[in-house]
Every structure is written in C-alpha cells, then in structure tokens.
Design a protein around this motif. Structure first.
Motif, short mmCIF file in Angstrom:
data_model
loop_
_atom_site.label_atom_id
_atom_site.label_comp_id
_atom_site.label_asym_id
_atom_site.label_seq_id
_atom_site.Cartn_x
_atom_site.Cartn_y
_atom_site.Cartn_z
N ALA A 1 0.84 -1.20 0.00
CA ALA A 1 0.00 0.00 0.00
C ALA A 1 0.87 1.25 0.00
N THR A 2 0.30 2.34 -0.45
CA THR A 2 1.02 3.61 -0.41
C THR A 2 1.37 3.93 1.04
N GLY A 3 2.63 4.26 1.27
CA GLY A 3 3.09 4.61 2.62
C GLY A 3 3.49 3.42 3.46
N GLU A 4 3.31 2.23 2.91
CA GLU A 4 3.62 1.03 3.70
C GLU A 4 5.12 0.71 3.63
N MET B 1 15.11 12.04 -7.41
CA MET B 1 14.22 11.79 -8.55
C MET B 1 12.75 11.77 -8.13
N ASP B 2 12.50 12.08 -6.84
CA ASP B 2 11.12 12.11 -6.34
C ASP B 2 10.39 10.78 -6.56
N PRO B 3 10.97 9.69 -6.11
CA PRO B 3 10.35 8.39 -6.39
C PRO B 3 9.04 8.18 -5.63
N LYS B 4 8.19 7.36 -6.22
CA LYS B 4 6.96 6.98 -5.52
C LYS B 4 7.23 5.82 -4.59
N LEU B 5 8.31 5.10 -4.90
CA LEU B 5 8.61 3.86 -4.21
C LEU B 5 10.12 3.76 -4.05
N MET B 6 10.56 3.30 -2.89
CA MET B 6 11.99 3.07 -2.69
C MET B 6 12.23 1.58 -2.41
N LEU B 7 13.19 1.03 -3.15
CA LEU B 7 13.58 -0.36 -2.96
C LEU B 7 14.98 -0.36 -2.34
N PHE B 8 15.13 -1.07 -1.25
CA PHE B 8 16.44 -1.16 -0.59
C PHE B 8 16.88 -2.61 -0.60
N ASP B 9 18.07 -2.87 -1.13
CA ASP B 9 18.58 -4.24 -1.15
C ASP B 9 19.80 -4.35 -0.24
N GLU B 10 19.59 -4.82 0.94
CA GLU B 10 20.64 -4.97 1.95
C GLU B 10 21.53 -3.73 2.02
N PRO B 11 20.92 -2.57 2.28
CA PRO B 11 21.69 -1.32 2.21
C PRO B 11 22.77 -1.19 3.28
N THR B 12 22.72 -2.01 4.30
CA THR B 12 23.73 -1.87 5.36
C THR B 12 24.68 -3.05 5.45
N LYS C 1 18.83 4.88 10.52
CA LYS C 1 18.12 6.06 11.04
C LYS C 1 17.52 6.88 9.89
N VAL C 2 18.30 7.04 8.82
CA VAL C 2 17.81 7.77 7.65
C VAL C 2 16.61 7.04 7.03
N MET C 3 16.70 5.72 6.99
CA MET C 3 15.60 4.92 6.42
C MET C 3 14.36 5.00 7.30
N ARG C 4 14.57 4.98 8.60
CA ARG C 4 13.44 5.10 9.53
C ARG C 4 12.75 6.46 9.36
N ASP C 5 13.58 7.49 9.21
CA ASP C 5 13.05 8.85 9.01
C ASP C 5 12.23 8.92 7.72
N LEU C 6 12.74 8.25 6.70
CA LEU C 6 12.04 8.22 5.41
C LEU C 6 10.67 7.53 5.56
N ALA C 7 10.66 6.46 6.34
CA ALA C 7 9.41 5.74 6.60
C ALA C 7 8.43 6.65 7.34
N ARG D 1 8.24 9.77 7.16
CA ARG D 1 7.74 10.78 6.23
C ARG D 1 6.72 10.23 5.25
N GLY D 2 6.47 8.92 5.33
CA GLY D 2 5.41 8.33 4.50
C GLY D 2 5.86 7.69 3.22
N MET D 3 7.17 7.52 3.04
CA MET D 3 7.66 6.88 1.81
C MET D 3 7.25 5.41 1.79
N THR D 4 6.83 4.95 0.63
CA THR D 4 6.54 3.52 0.44
C THR D 4 7.87 2.81 0.20
N MET D 5 8.13 1.77 0.98
CA MET D 5 9.45 1.15 0.92
C MET D 5 9.35 -0.38 0.95
#
Ligand code: ADP
Length: 259
Positions: free
Chosen positions: A34-37, A172-183, A196-202, A204-208
């Motif tokens: 879902a959007t924001g999920e 690029m103002d994405p609608k969706l962010m995909l993270f593949d083992e970023p850490t 922490k940056v990813m948590r902050d993004l979540a 803010r309502g980013m779909t991830m």
C-alpha cells in the motif's frame, strides 16, 4: 487502477515467476504494497529477494505474472490480454519513479556529493541546475550530510556514502523506494546512521520495500514482514507475528539462525 485511486495498492504483483537457466528462483510471488507502507523482505540467501526487487523495476524481465506500480503495468503494454514488451525508453521512464539503493552505493567517484545528487534530476528529468541543487541540499540535510556537498565519495565513510546514495535516489522524487541490503557492506558502527535515515524516510510516509537482515529495523519500522524461502512467500504479517511468533517451521529455523 489509477494513481488517484487511493485504496489501490502502489505495488501489485501477481503470480510473478522468474527462472535463470532453468532454475526457477521466483515461483509465483503475489505481493501488494500500500502507499506509505514499509515492507521488509526476510529470507535465507538465495531465496529470491533481490531478484524480486529487480523484477519490480524491470532490471530483470519476468517469465510469468504481472507487476503494477502505481497502476502502470511494468515492462509491458496489455493490448486486449496480449502482452507486448515496452521499448527500453518506456521502461526507463517507468523506472524513473522507483528509487533503488543497493549494498554497493556506486557513487560517481569523480563527482562531488552535490554533483552526484544533482546528476539524474538534471540529465534525466531536465531539471534546471539551480533548482536541482537547492533540492539536493535539502535532501543532503535530510540524510545528515548538509555539510558535505563539496566532498568526494572517497573522503566519506561507507555510511556517509550510502546516505548520499539515498539522497541521490530521493532526488528523482520516487513513488517507491527499494532497498537491497543497504547496510550489509558497512562496518557495524556505521549501520545505525543509515537505518536512522531509512526510519526517518518511513516516518515521512515513503513507500518502501526493504531487503535486510537487520531484525531491529524490521521489528520497529516494518508495517509488514514477508518471509520468503526458495522462491515462495512462506508467511507474512506484522513483525510482532512473523518475527515474534512465527507460524511456519521454515521461518522459525531462519530466525533461530539470525539470533
Ligand atoms: P536473495 O536475494 O534472497 O539472496 P537472489 O534473488 O539474489 O536471492 O538469488 C536467488 C537465486 O537466483 C540464487 O540461486 C541466485 O544464484 C540466482 N540468480 C540470481 N541472479 C542470477 C543471474 N543473473 N543469473 C543466474 N542466476 C541468478
């Protein structure tokens, strides 16, 4: 399904299959996001998590099934039930709305942090450089690197480079962010700053959709955890269930190895 239909899932994947040289690595994956999920994909190495992410943004061509992102059928044009592969140009246009962060950040080594973030909006979207730079500075502040626009990647730690890579994807103002083992390529002491940056993004309502072995992140940030094994979704649900009280023996076996 259109972008304005708010209750339609942002990602709608139906019966996705993918083989490499006769080896079926995705065996009919269904997944709605879902959007924001925030969805965390867990699973043993080789279970197909990366391949599924790559299928979403068409870095891999699927053999069966369909994937829609924001109402767009990815990679294909559906003419009366017959699928026609889109041109590379149209696939690139679809991919533009999807940000991706990998284990390896792949920043341009000869460009500064600011130039790395500005590159795609200017070159691909045709954004004016001044506006792109202003937006890039906002994003660098968001990822805690507002003081590093002039630095070169080699002058930064791995955690800082990964944060630049996140800012670059967000530019690029994405609608969706995909993270593949970023850490997973980072020294342990640098993992927290990226999460922490990813948590902050979540927040803010980013779909991830996030492939990670960071169980703390999965517990605290994921709305839903999807456990994959051998190319199928074995179980899914809120982290309190899938991690806290897994039903399937394969999930339990995996989690016991993680602890
Ligand atoms: P995970 O992300 O869960 O570790 P992957 O999606 O990376 O799993 O891999 C799933 C399976 O697909 C593995 O057996 C892997 O070797 C295989 N695979 C992935 N990409 C390719 C490729 N480009 N060519 C051949 N086999 C591949």
């Amino acid at each position: 399904m259109t972008a304005s239909t708010s209750d339609a899932p942002l990602v709608h994947a139906v019966n996705v299959s993918k083989s490499f040289h006769g080896n079926e690595v995705l065996k009919g994956i269904d997944m709605d996001v879902a959007t924001g999920e925030v969805v965390v994909l867990l699973g043993p190495s080789g279970s197909g998590k990366t391949t599924f992410l790559r299928c979403i943004n068409q870095l891999e061509t699927i053999d069966g099934g369909r994937i829609w992102v924001d109402g767009d059928l990815m990679g294909y044009d559906d003419r009366g039930g017959t699928l026609h592969r889109l041109t590379d140009k149209r696939i690139a246009a679809q991919r533009r709305d999807i940000g991706m962060c990998f284990q390896r950040f792949n920043l341009f080594p000869h460009k500064t942090v600011l130039e790395n973030v500005v590159e795609a909006p200017v070159q691909v979207k045709g954004m004016k450089r001044k506006a792109a730079e202003a937006r890039a500075m906002e994003l660098l502040q968001q990822v805690g690197l507002g003081d590093k626009p002039s630095a070169y990647p080699a002058q930064l730690s791995g955690g800082q480079q990964q944060r630049v890579a996140i800012a670059r994807a967000l530019a690029m103002d994405p609608k969706l962010m995909l993270f593949d083992e970023p850490t997973s390529a980072l020294d342990p002491e640098l993992v927290g700053e990226v999460l922490k940056v990813m948590r902050d993004l979540a927040t803010r309502g980013m779909t991830m959709i996030v492939v990670t072995h960071e169980m703390g992140f999965a517990r605290e940030v994921a709305d839903r955890v999807v456990f994959m094994d051998a190319g199928v979704v074995v179980e899914e649900g809120p982290p309190s269930e899938v991690i806290g009280n897994p039903k399937h023996h394969r999930t339990r076996a995996f989690l016991s190895r993680m602890r």
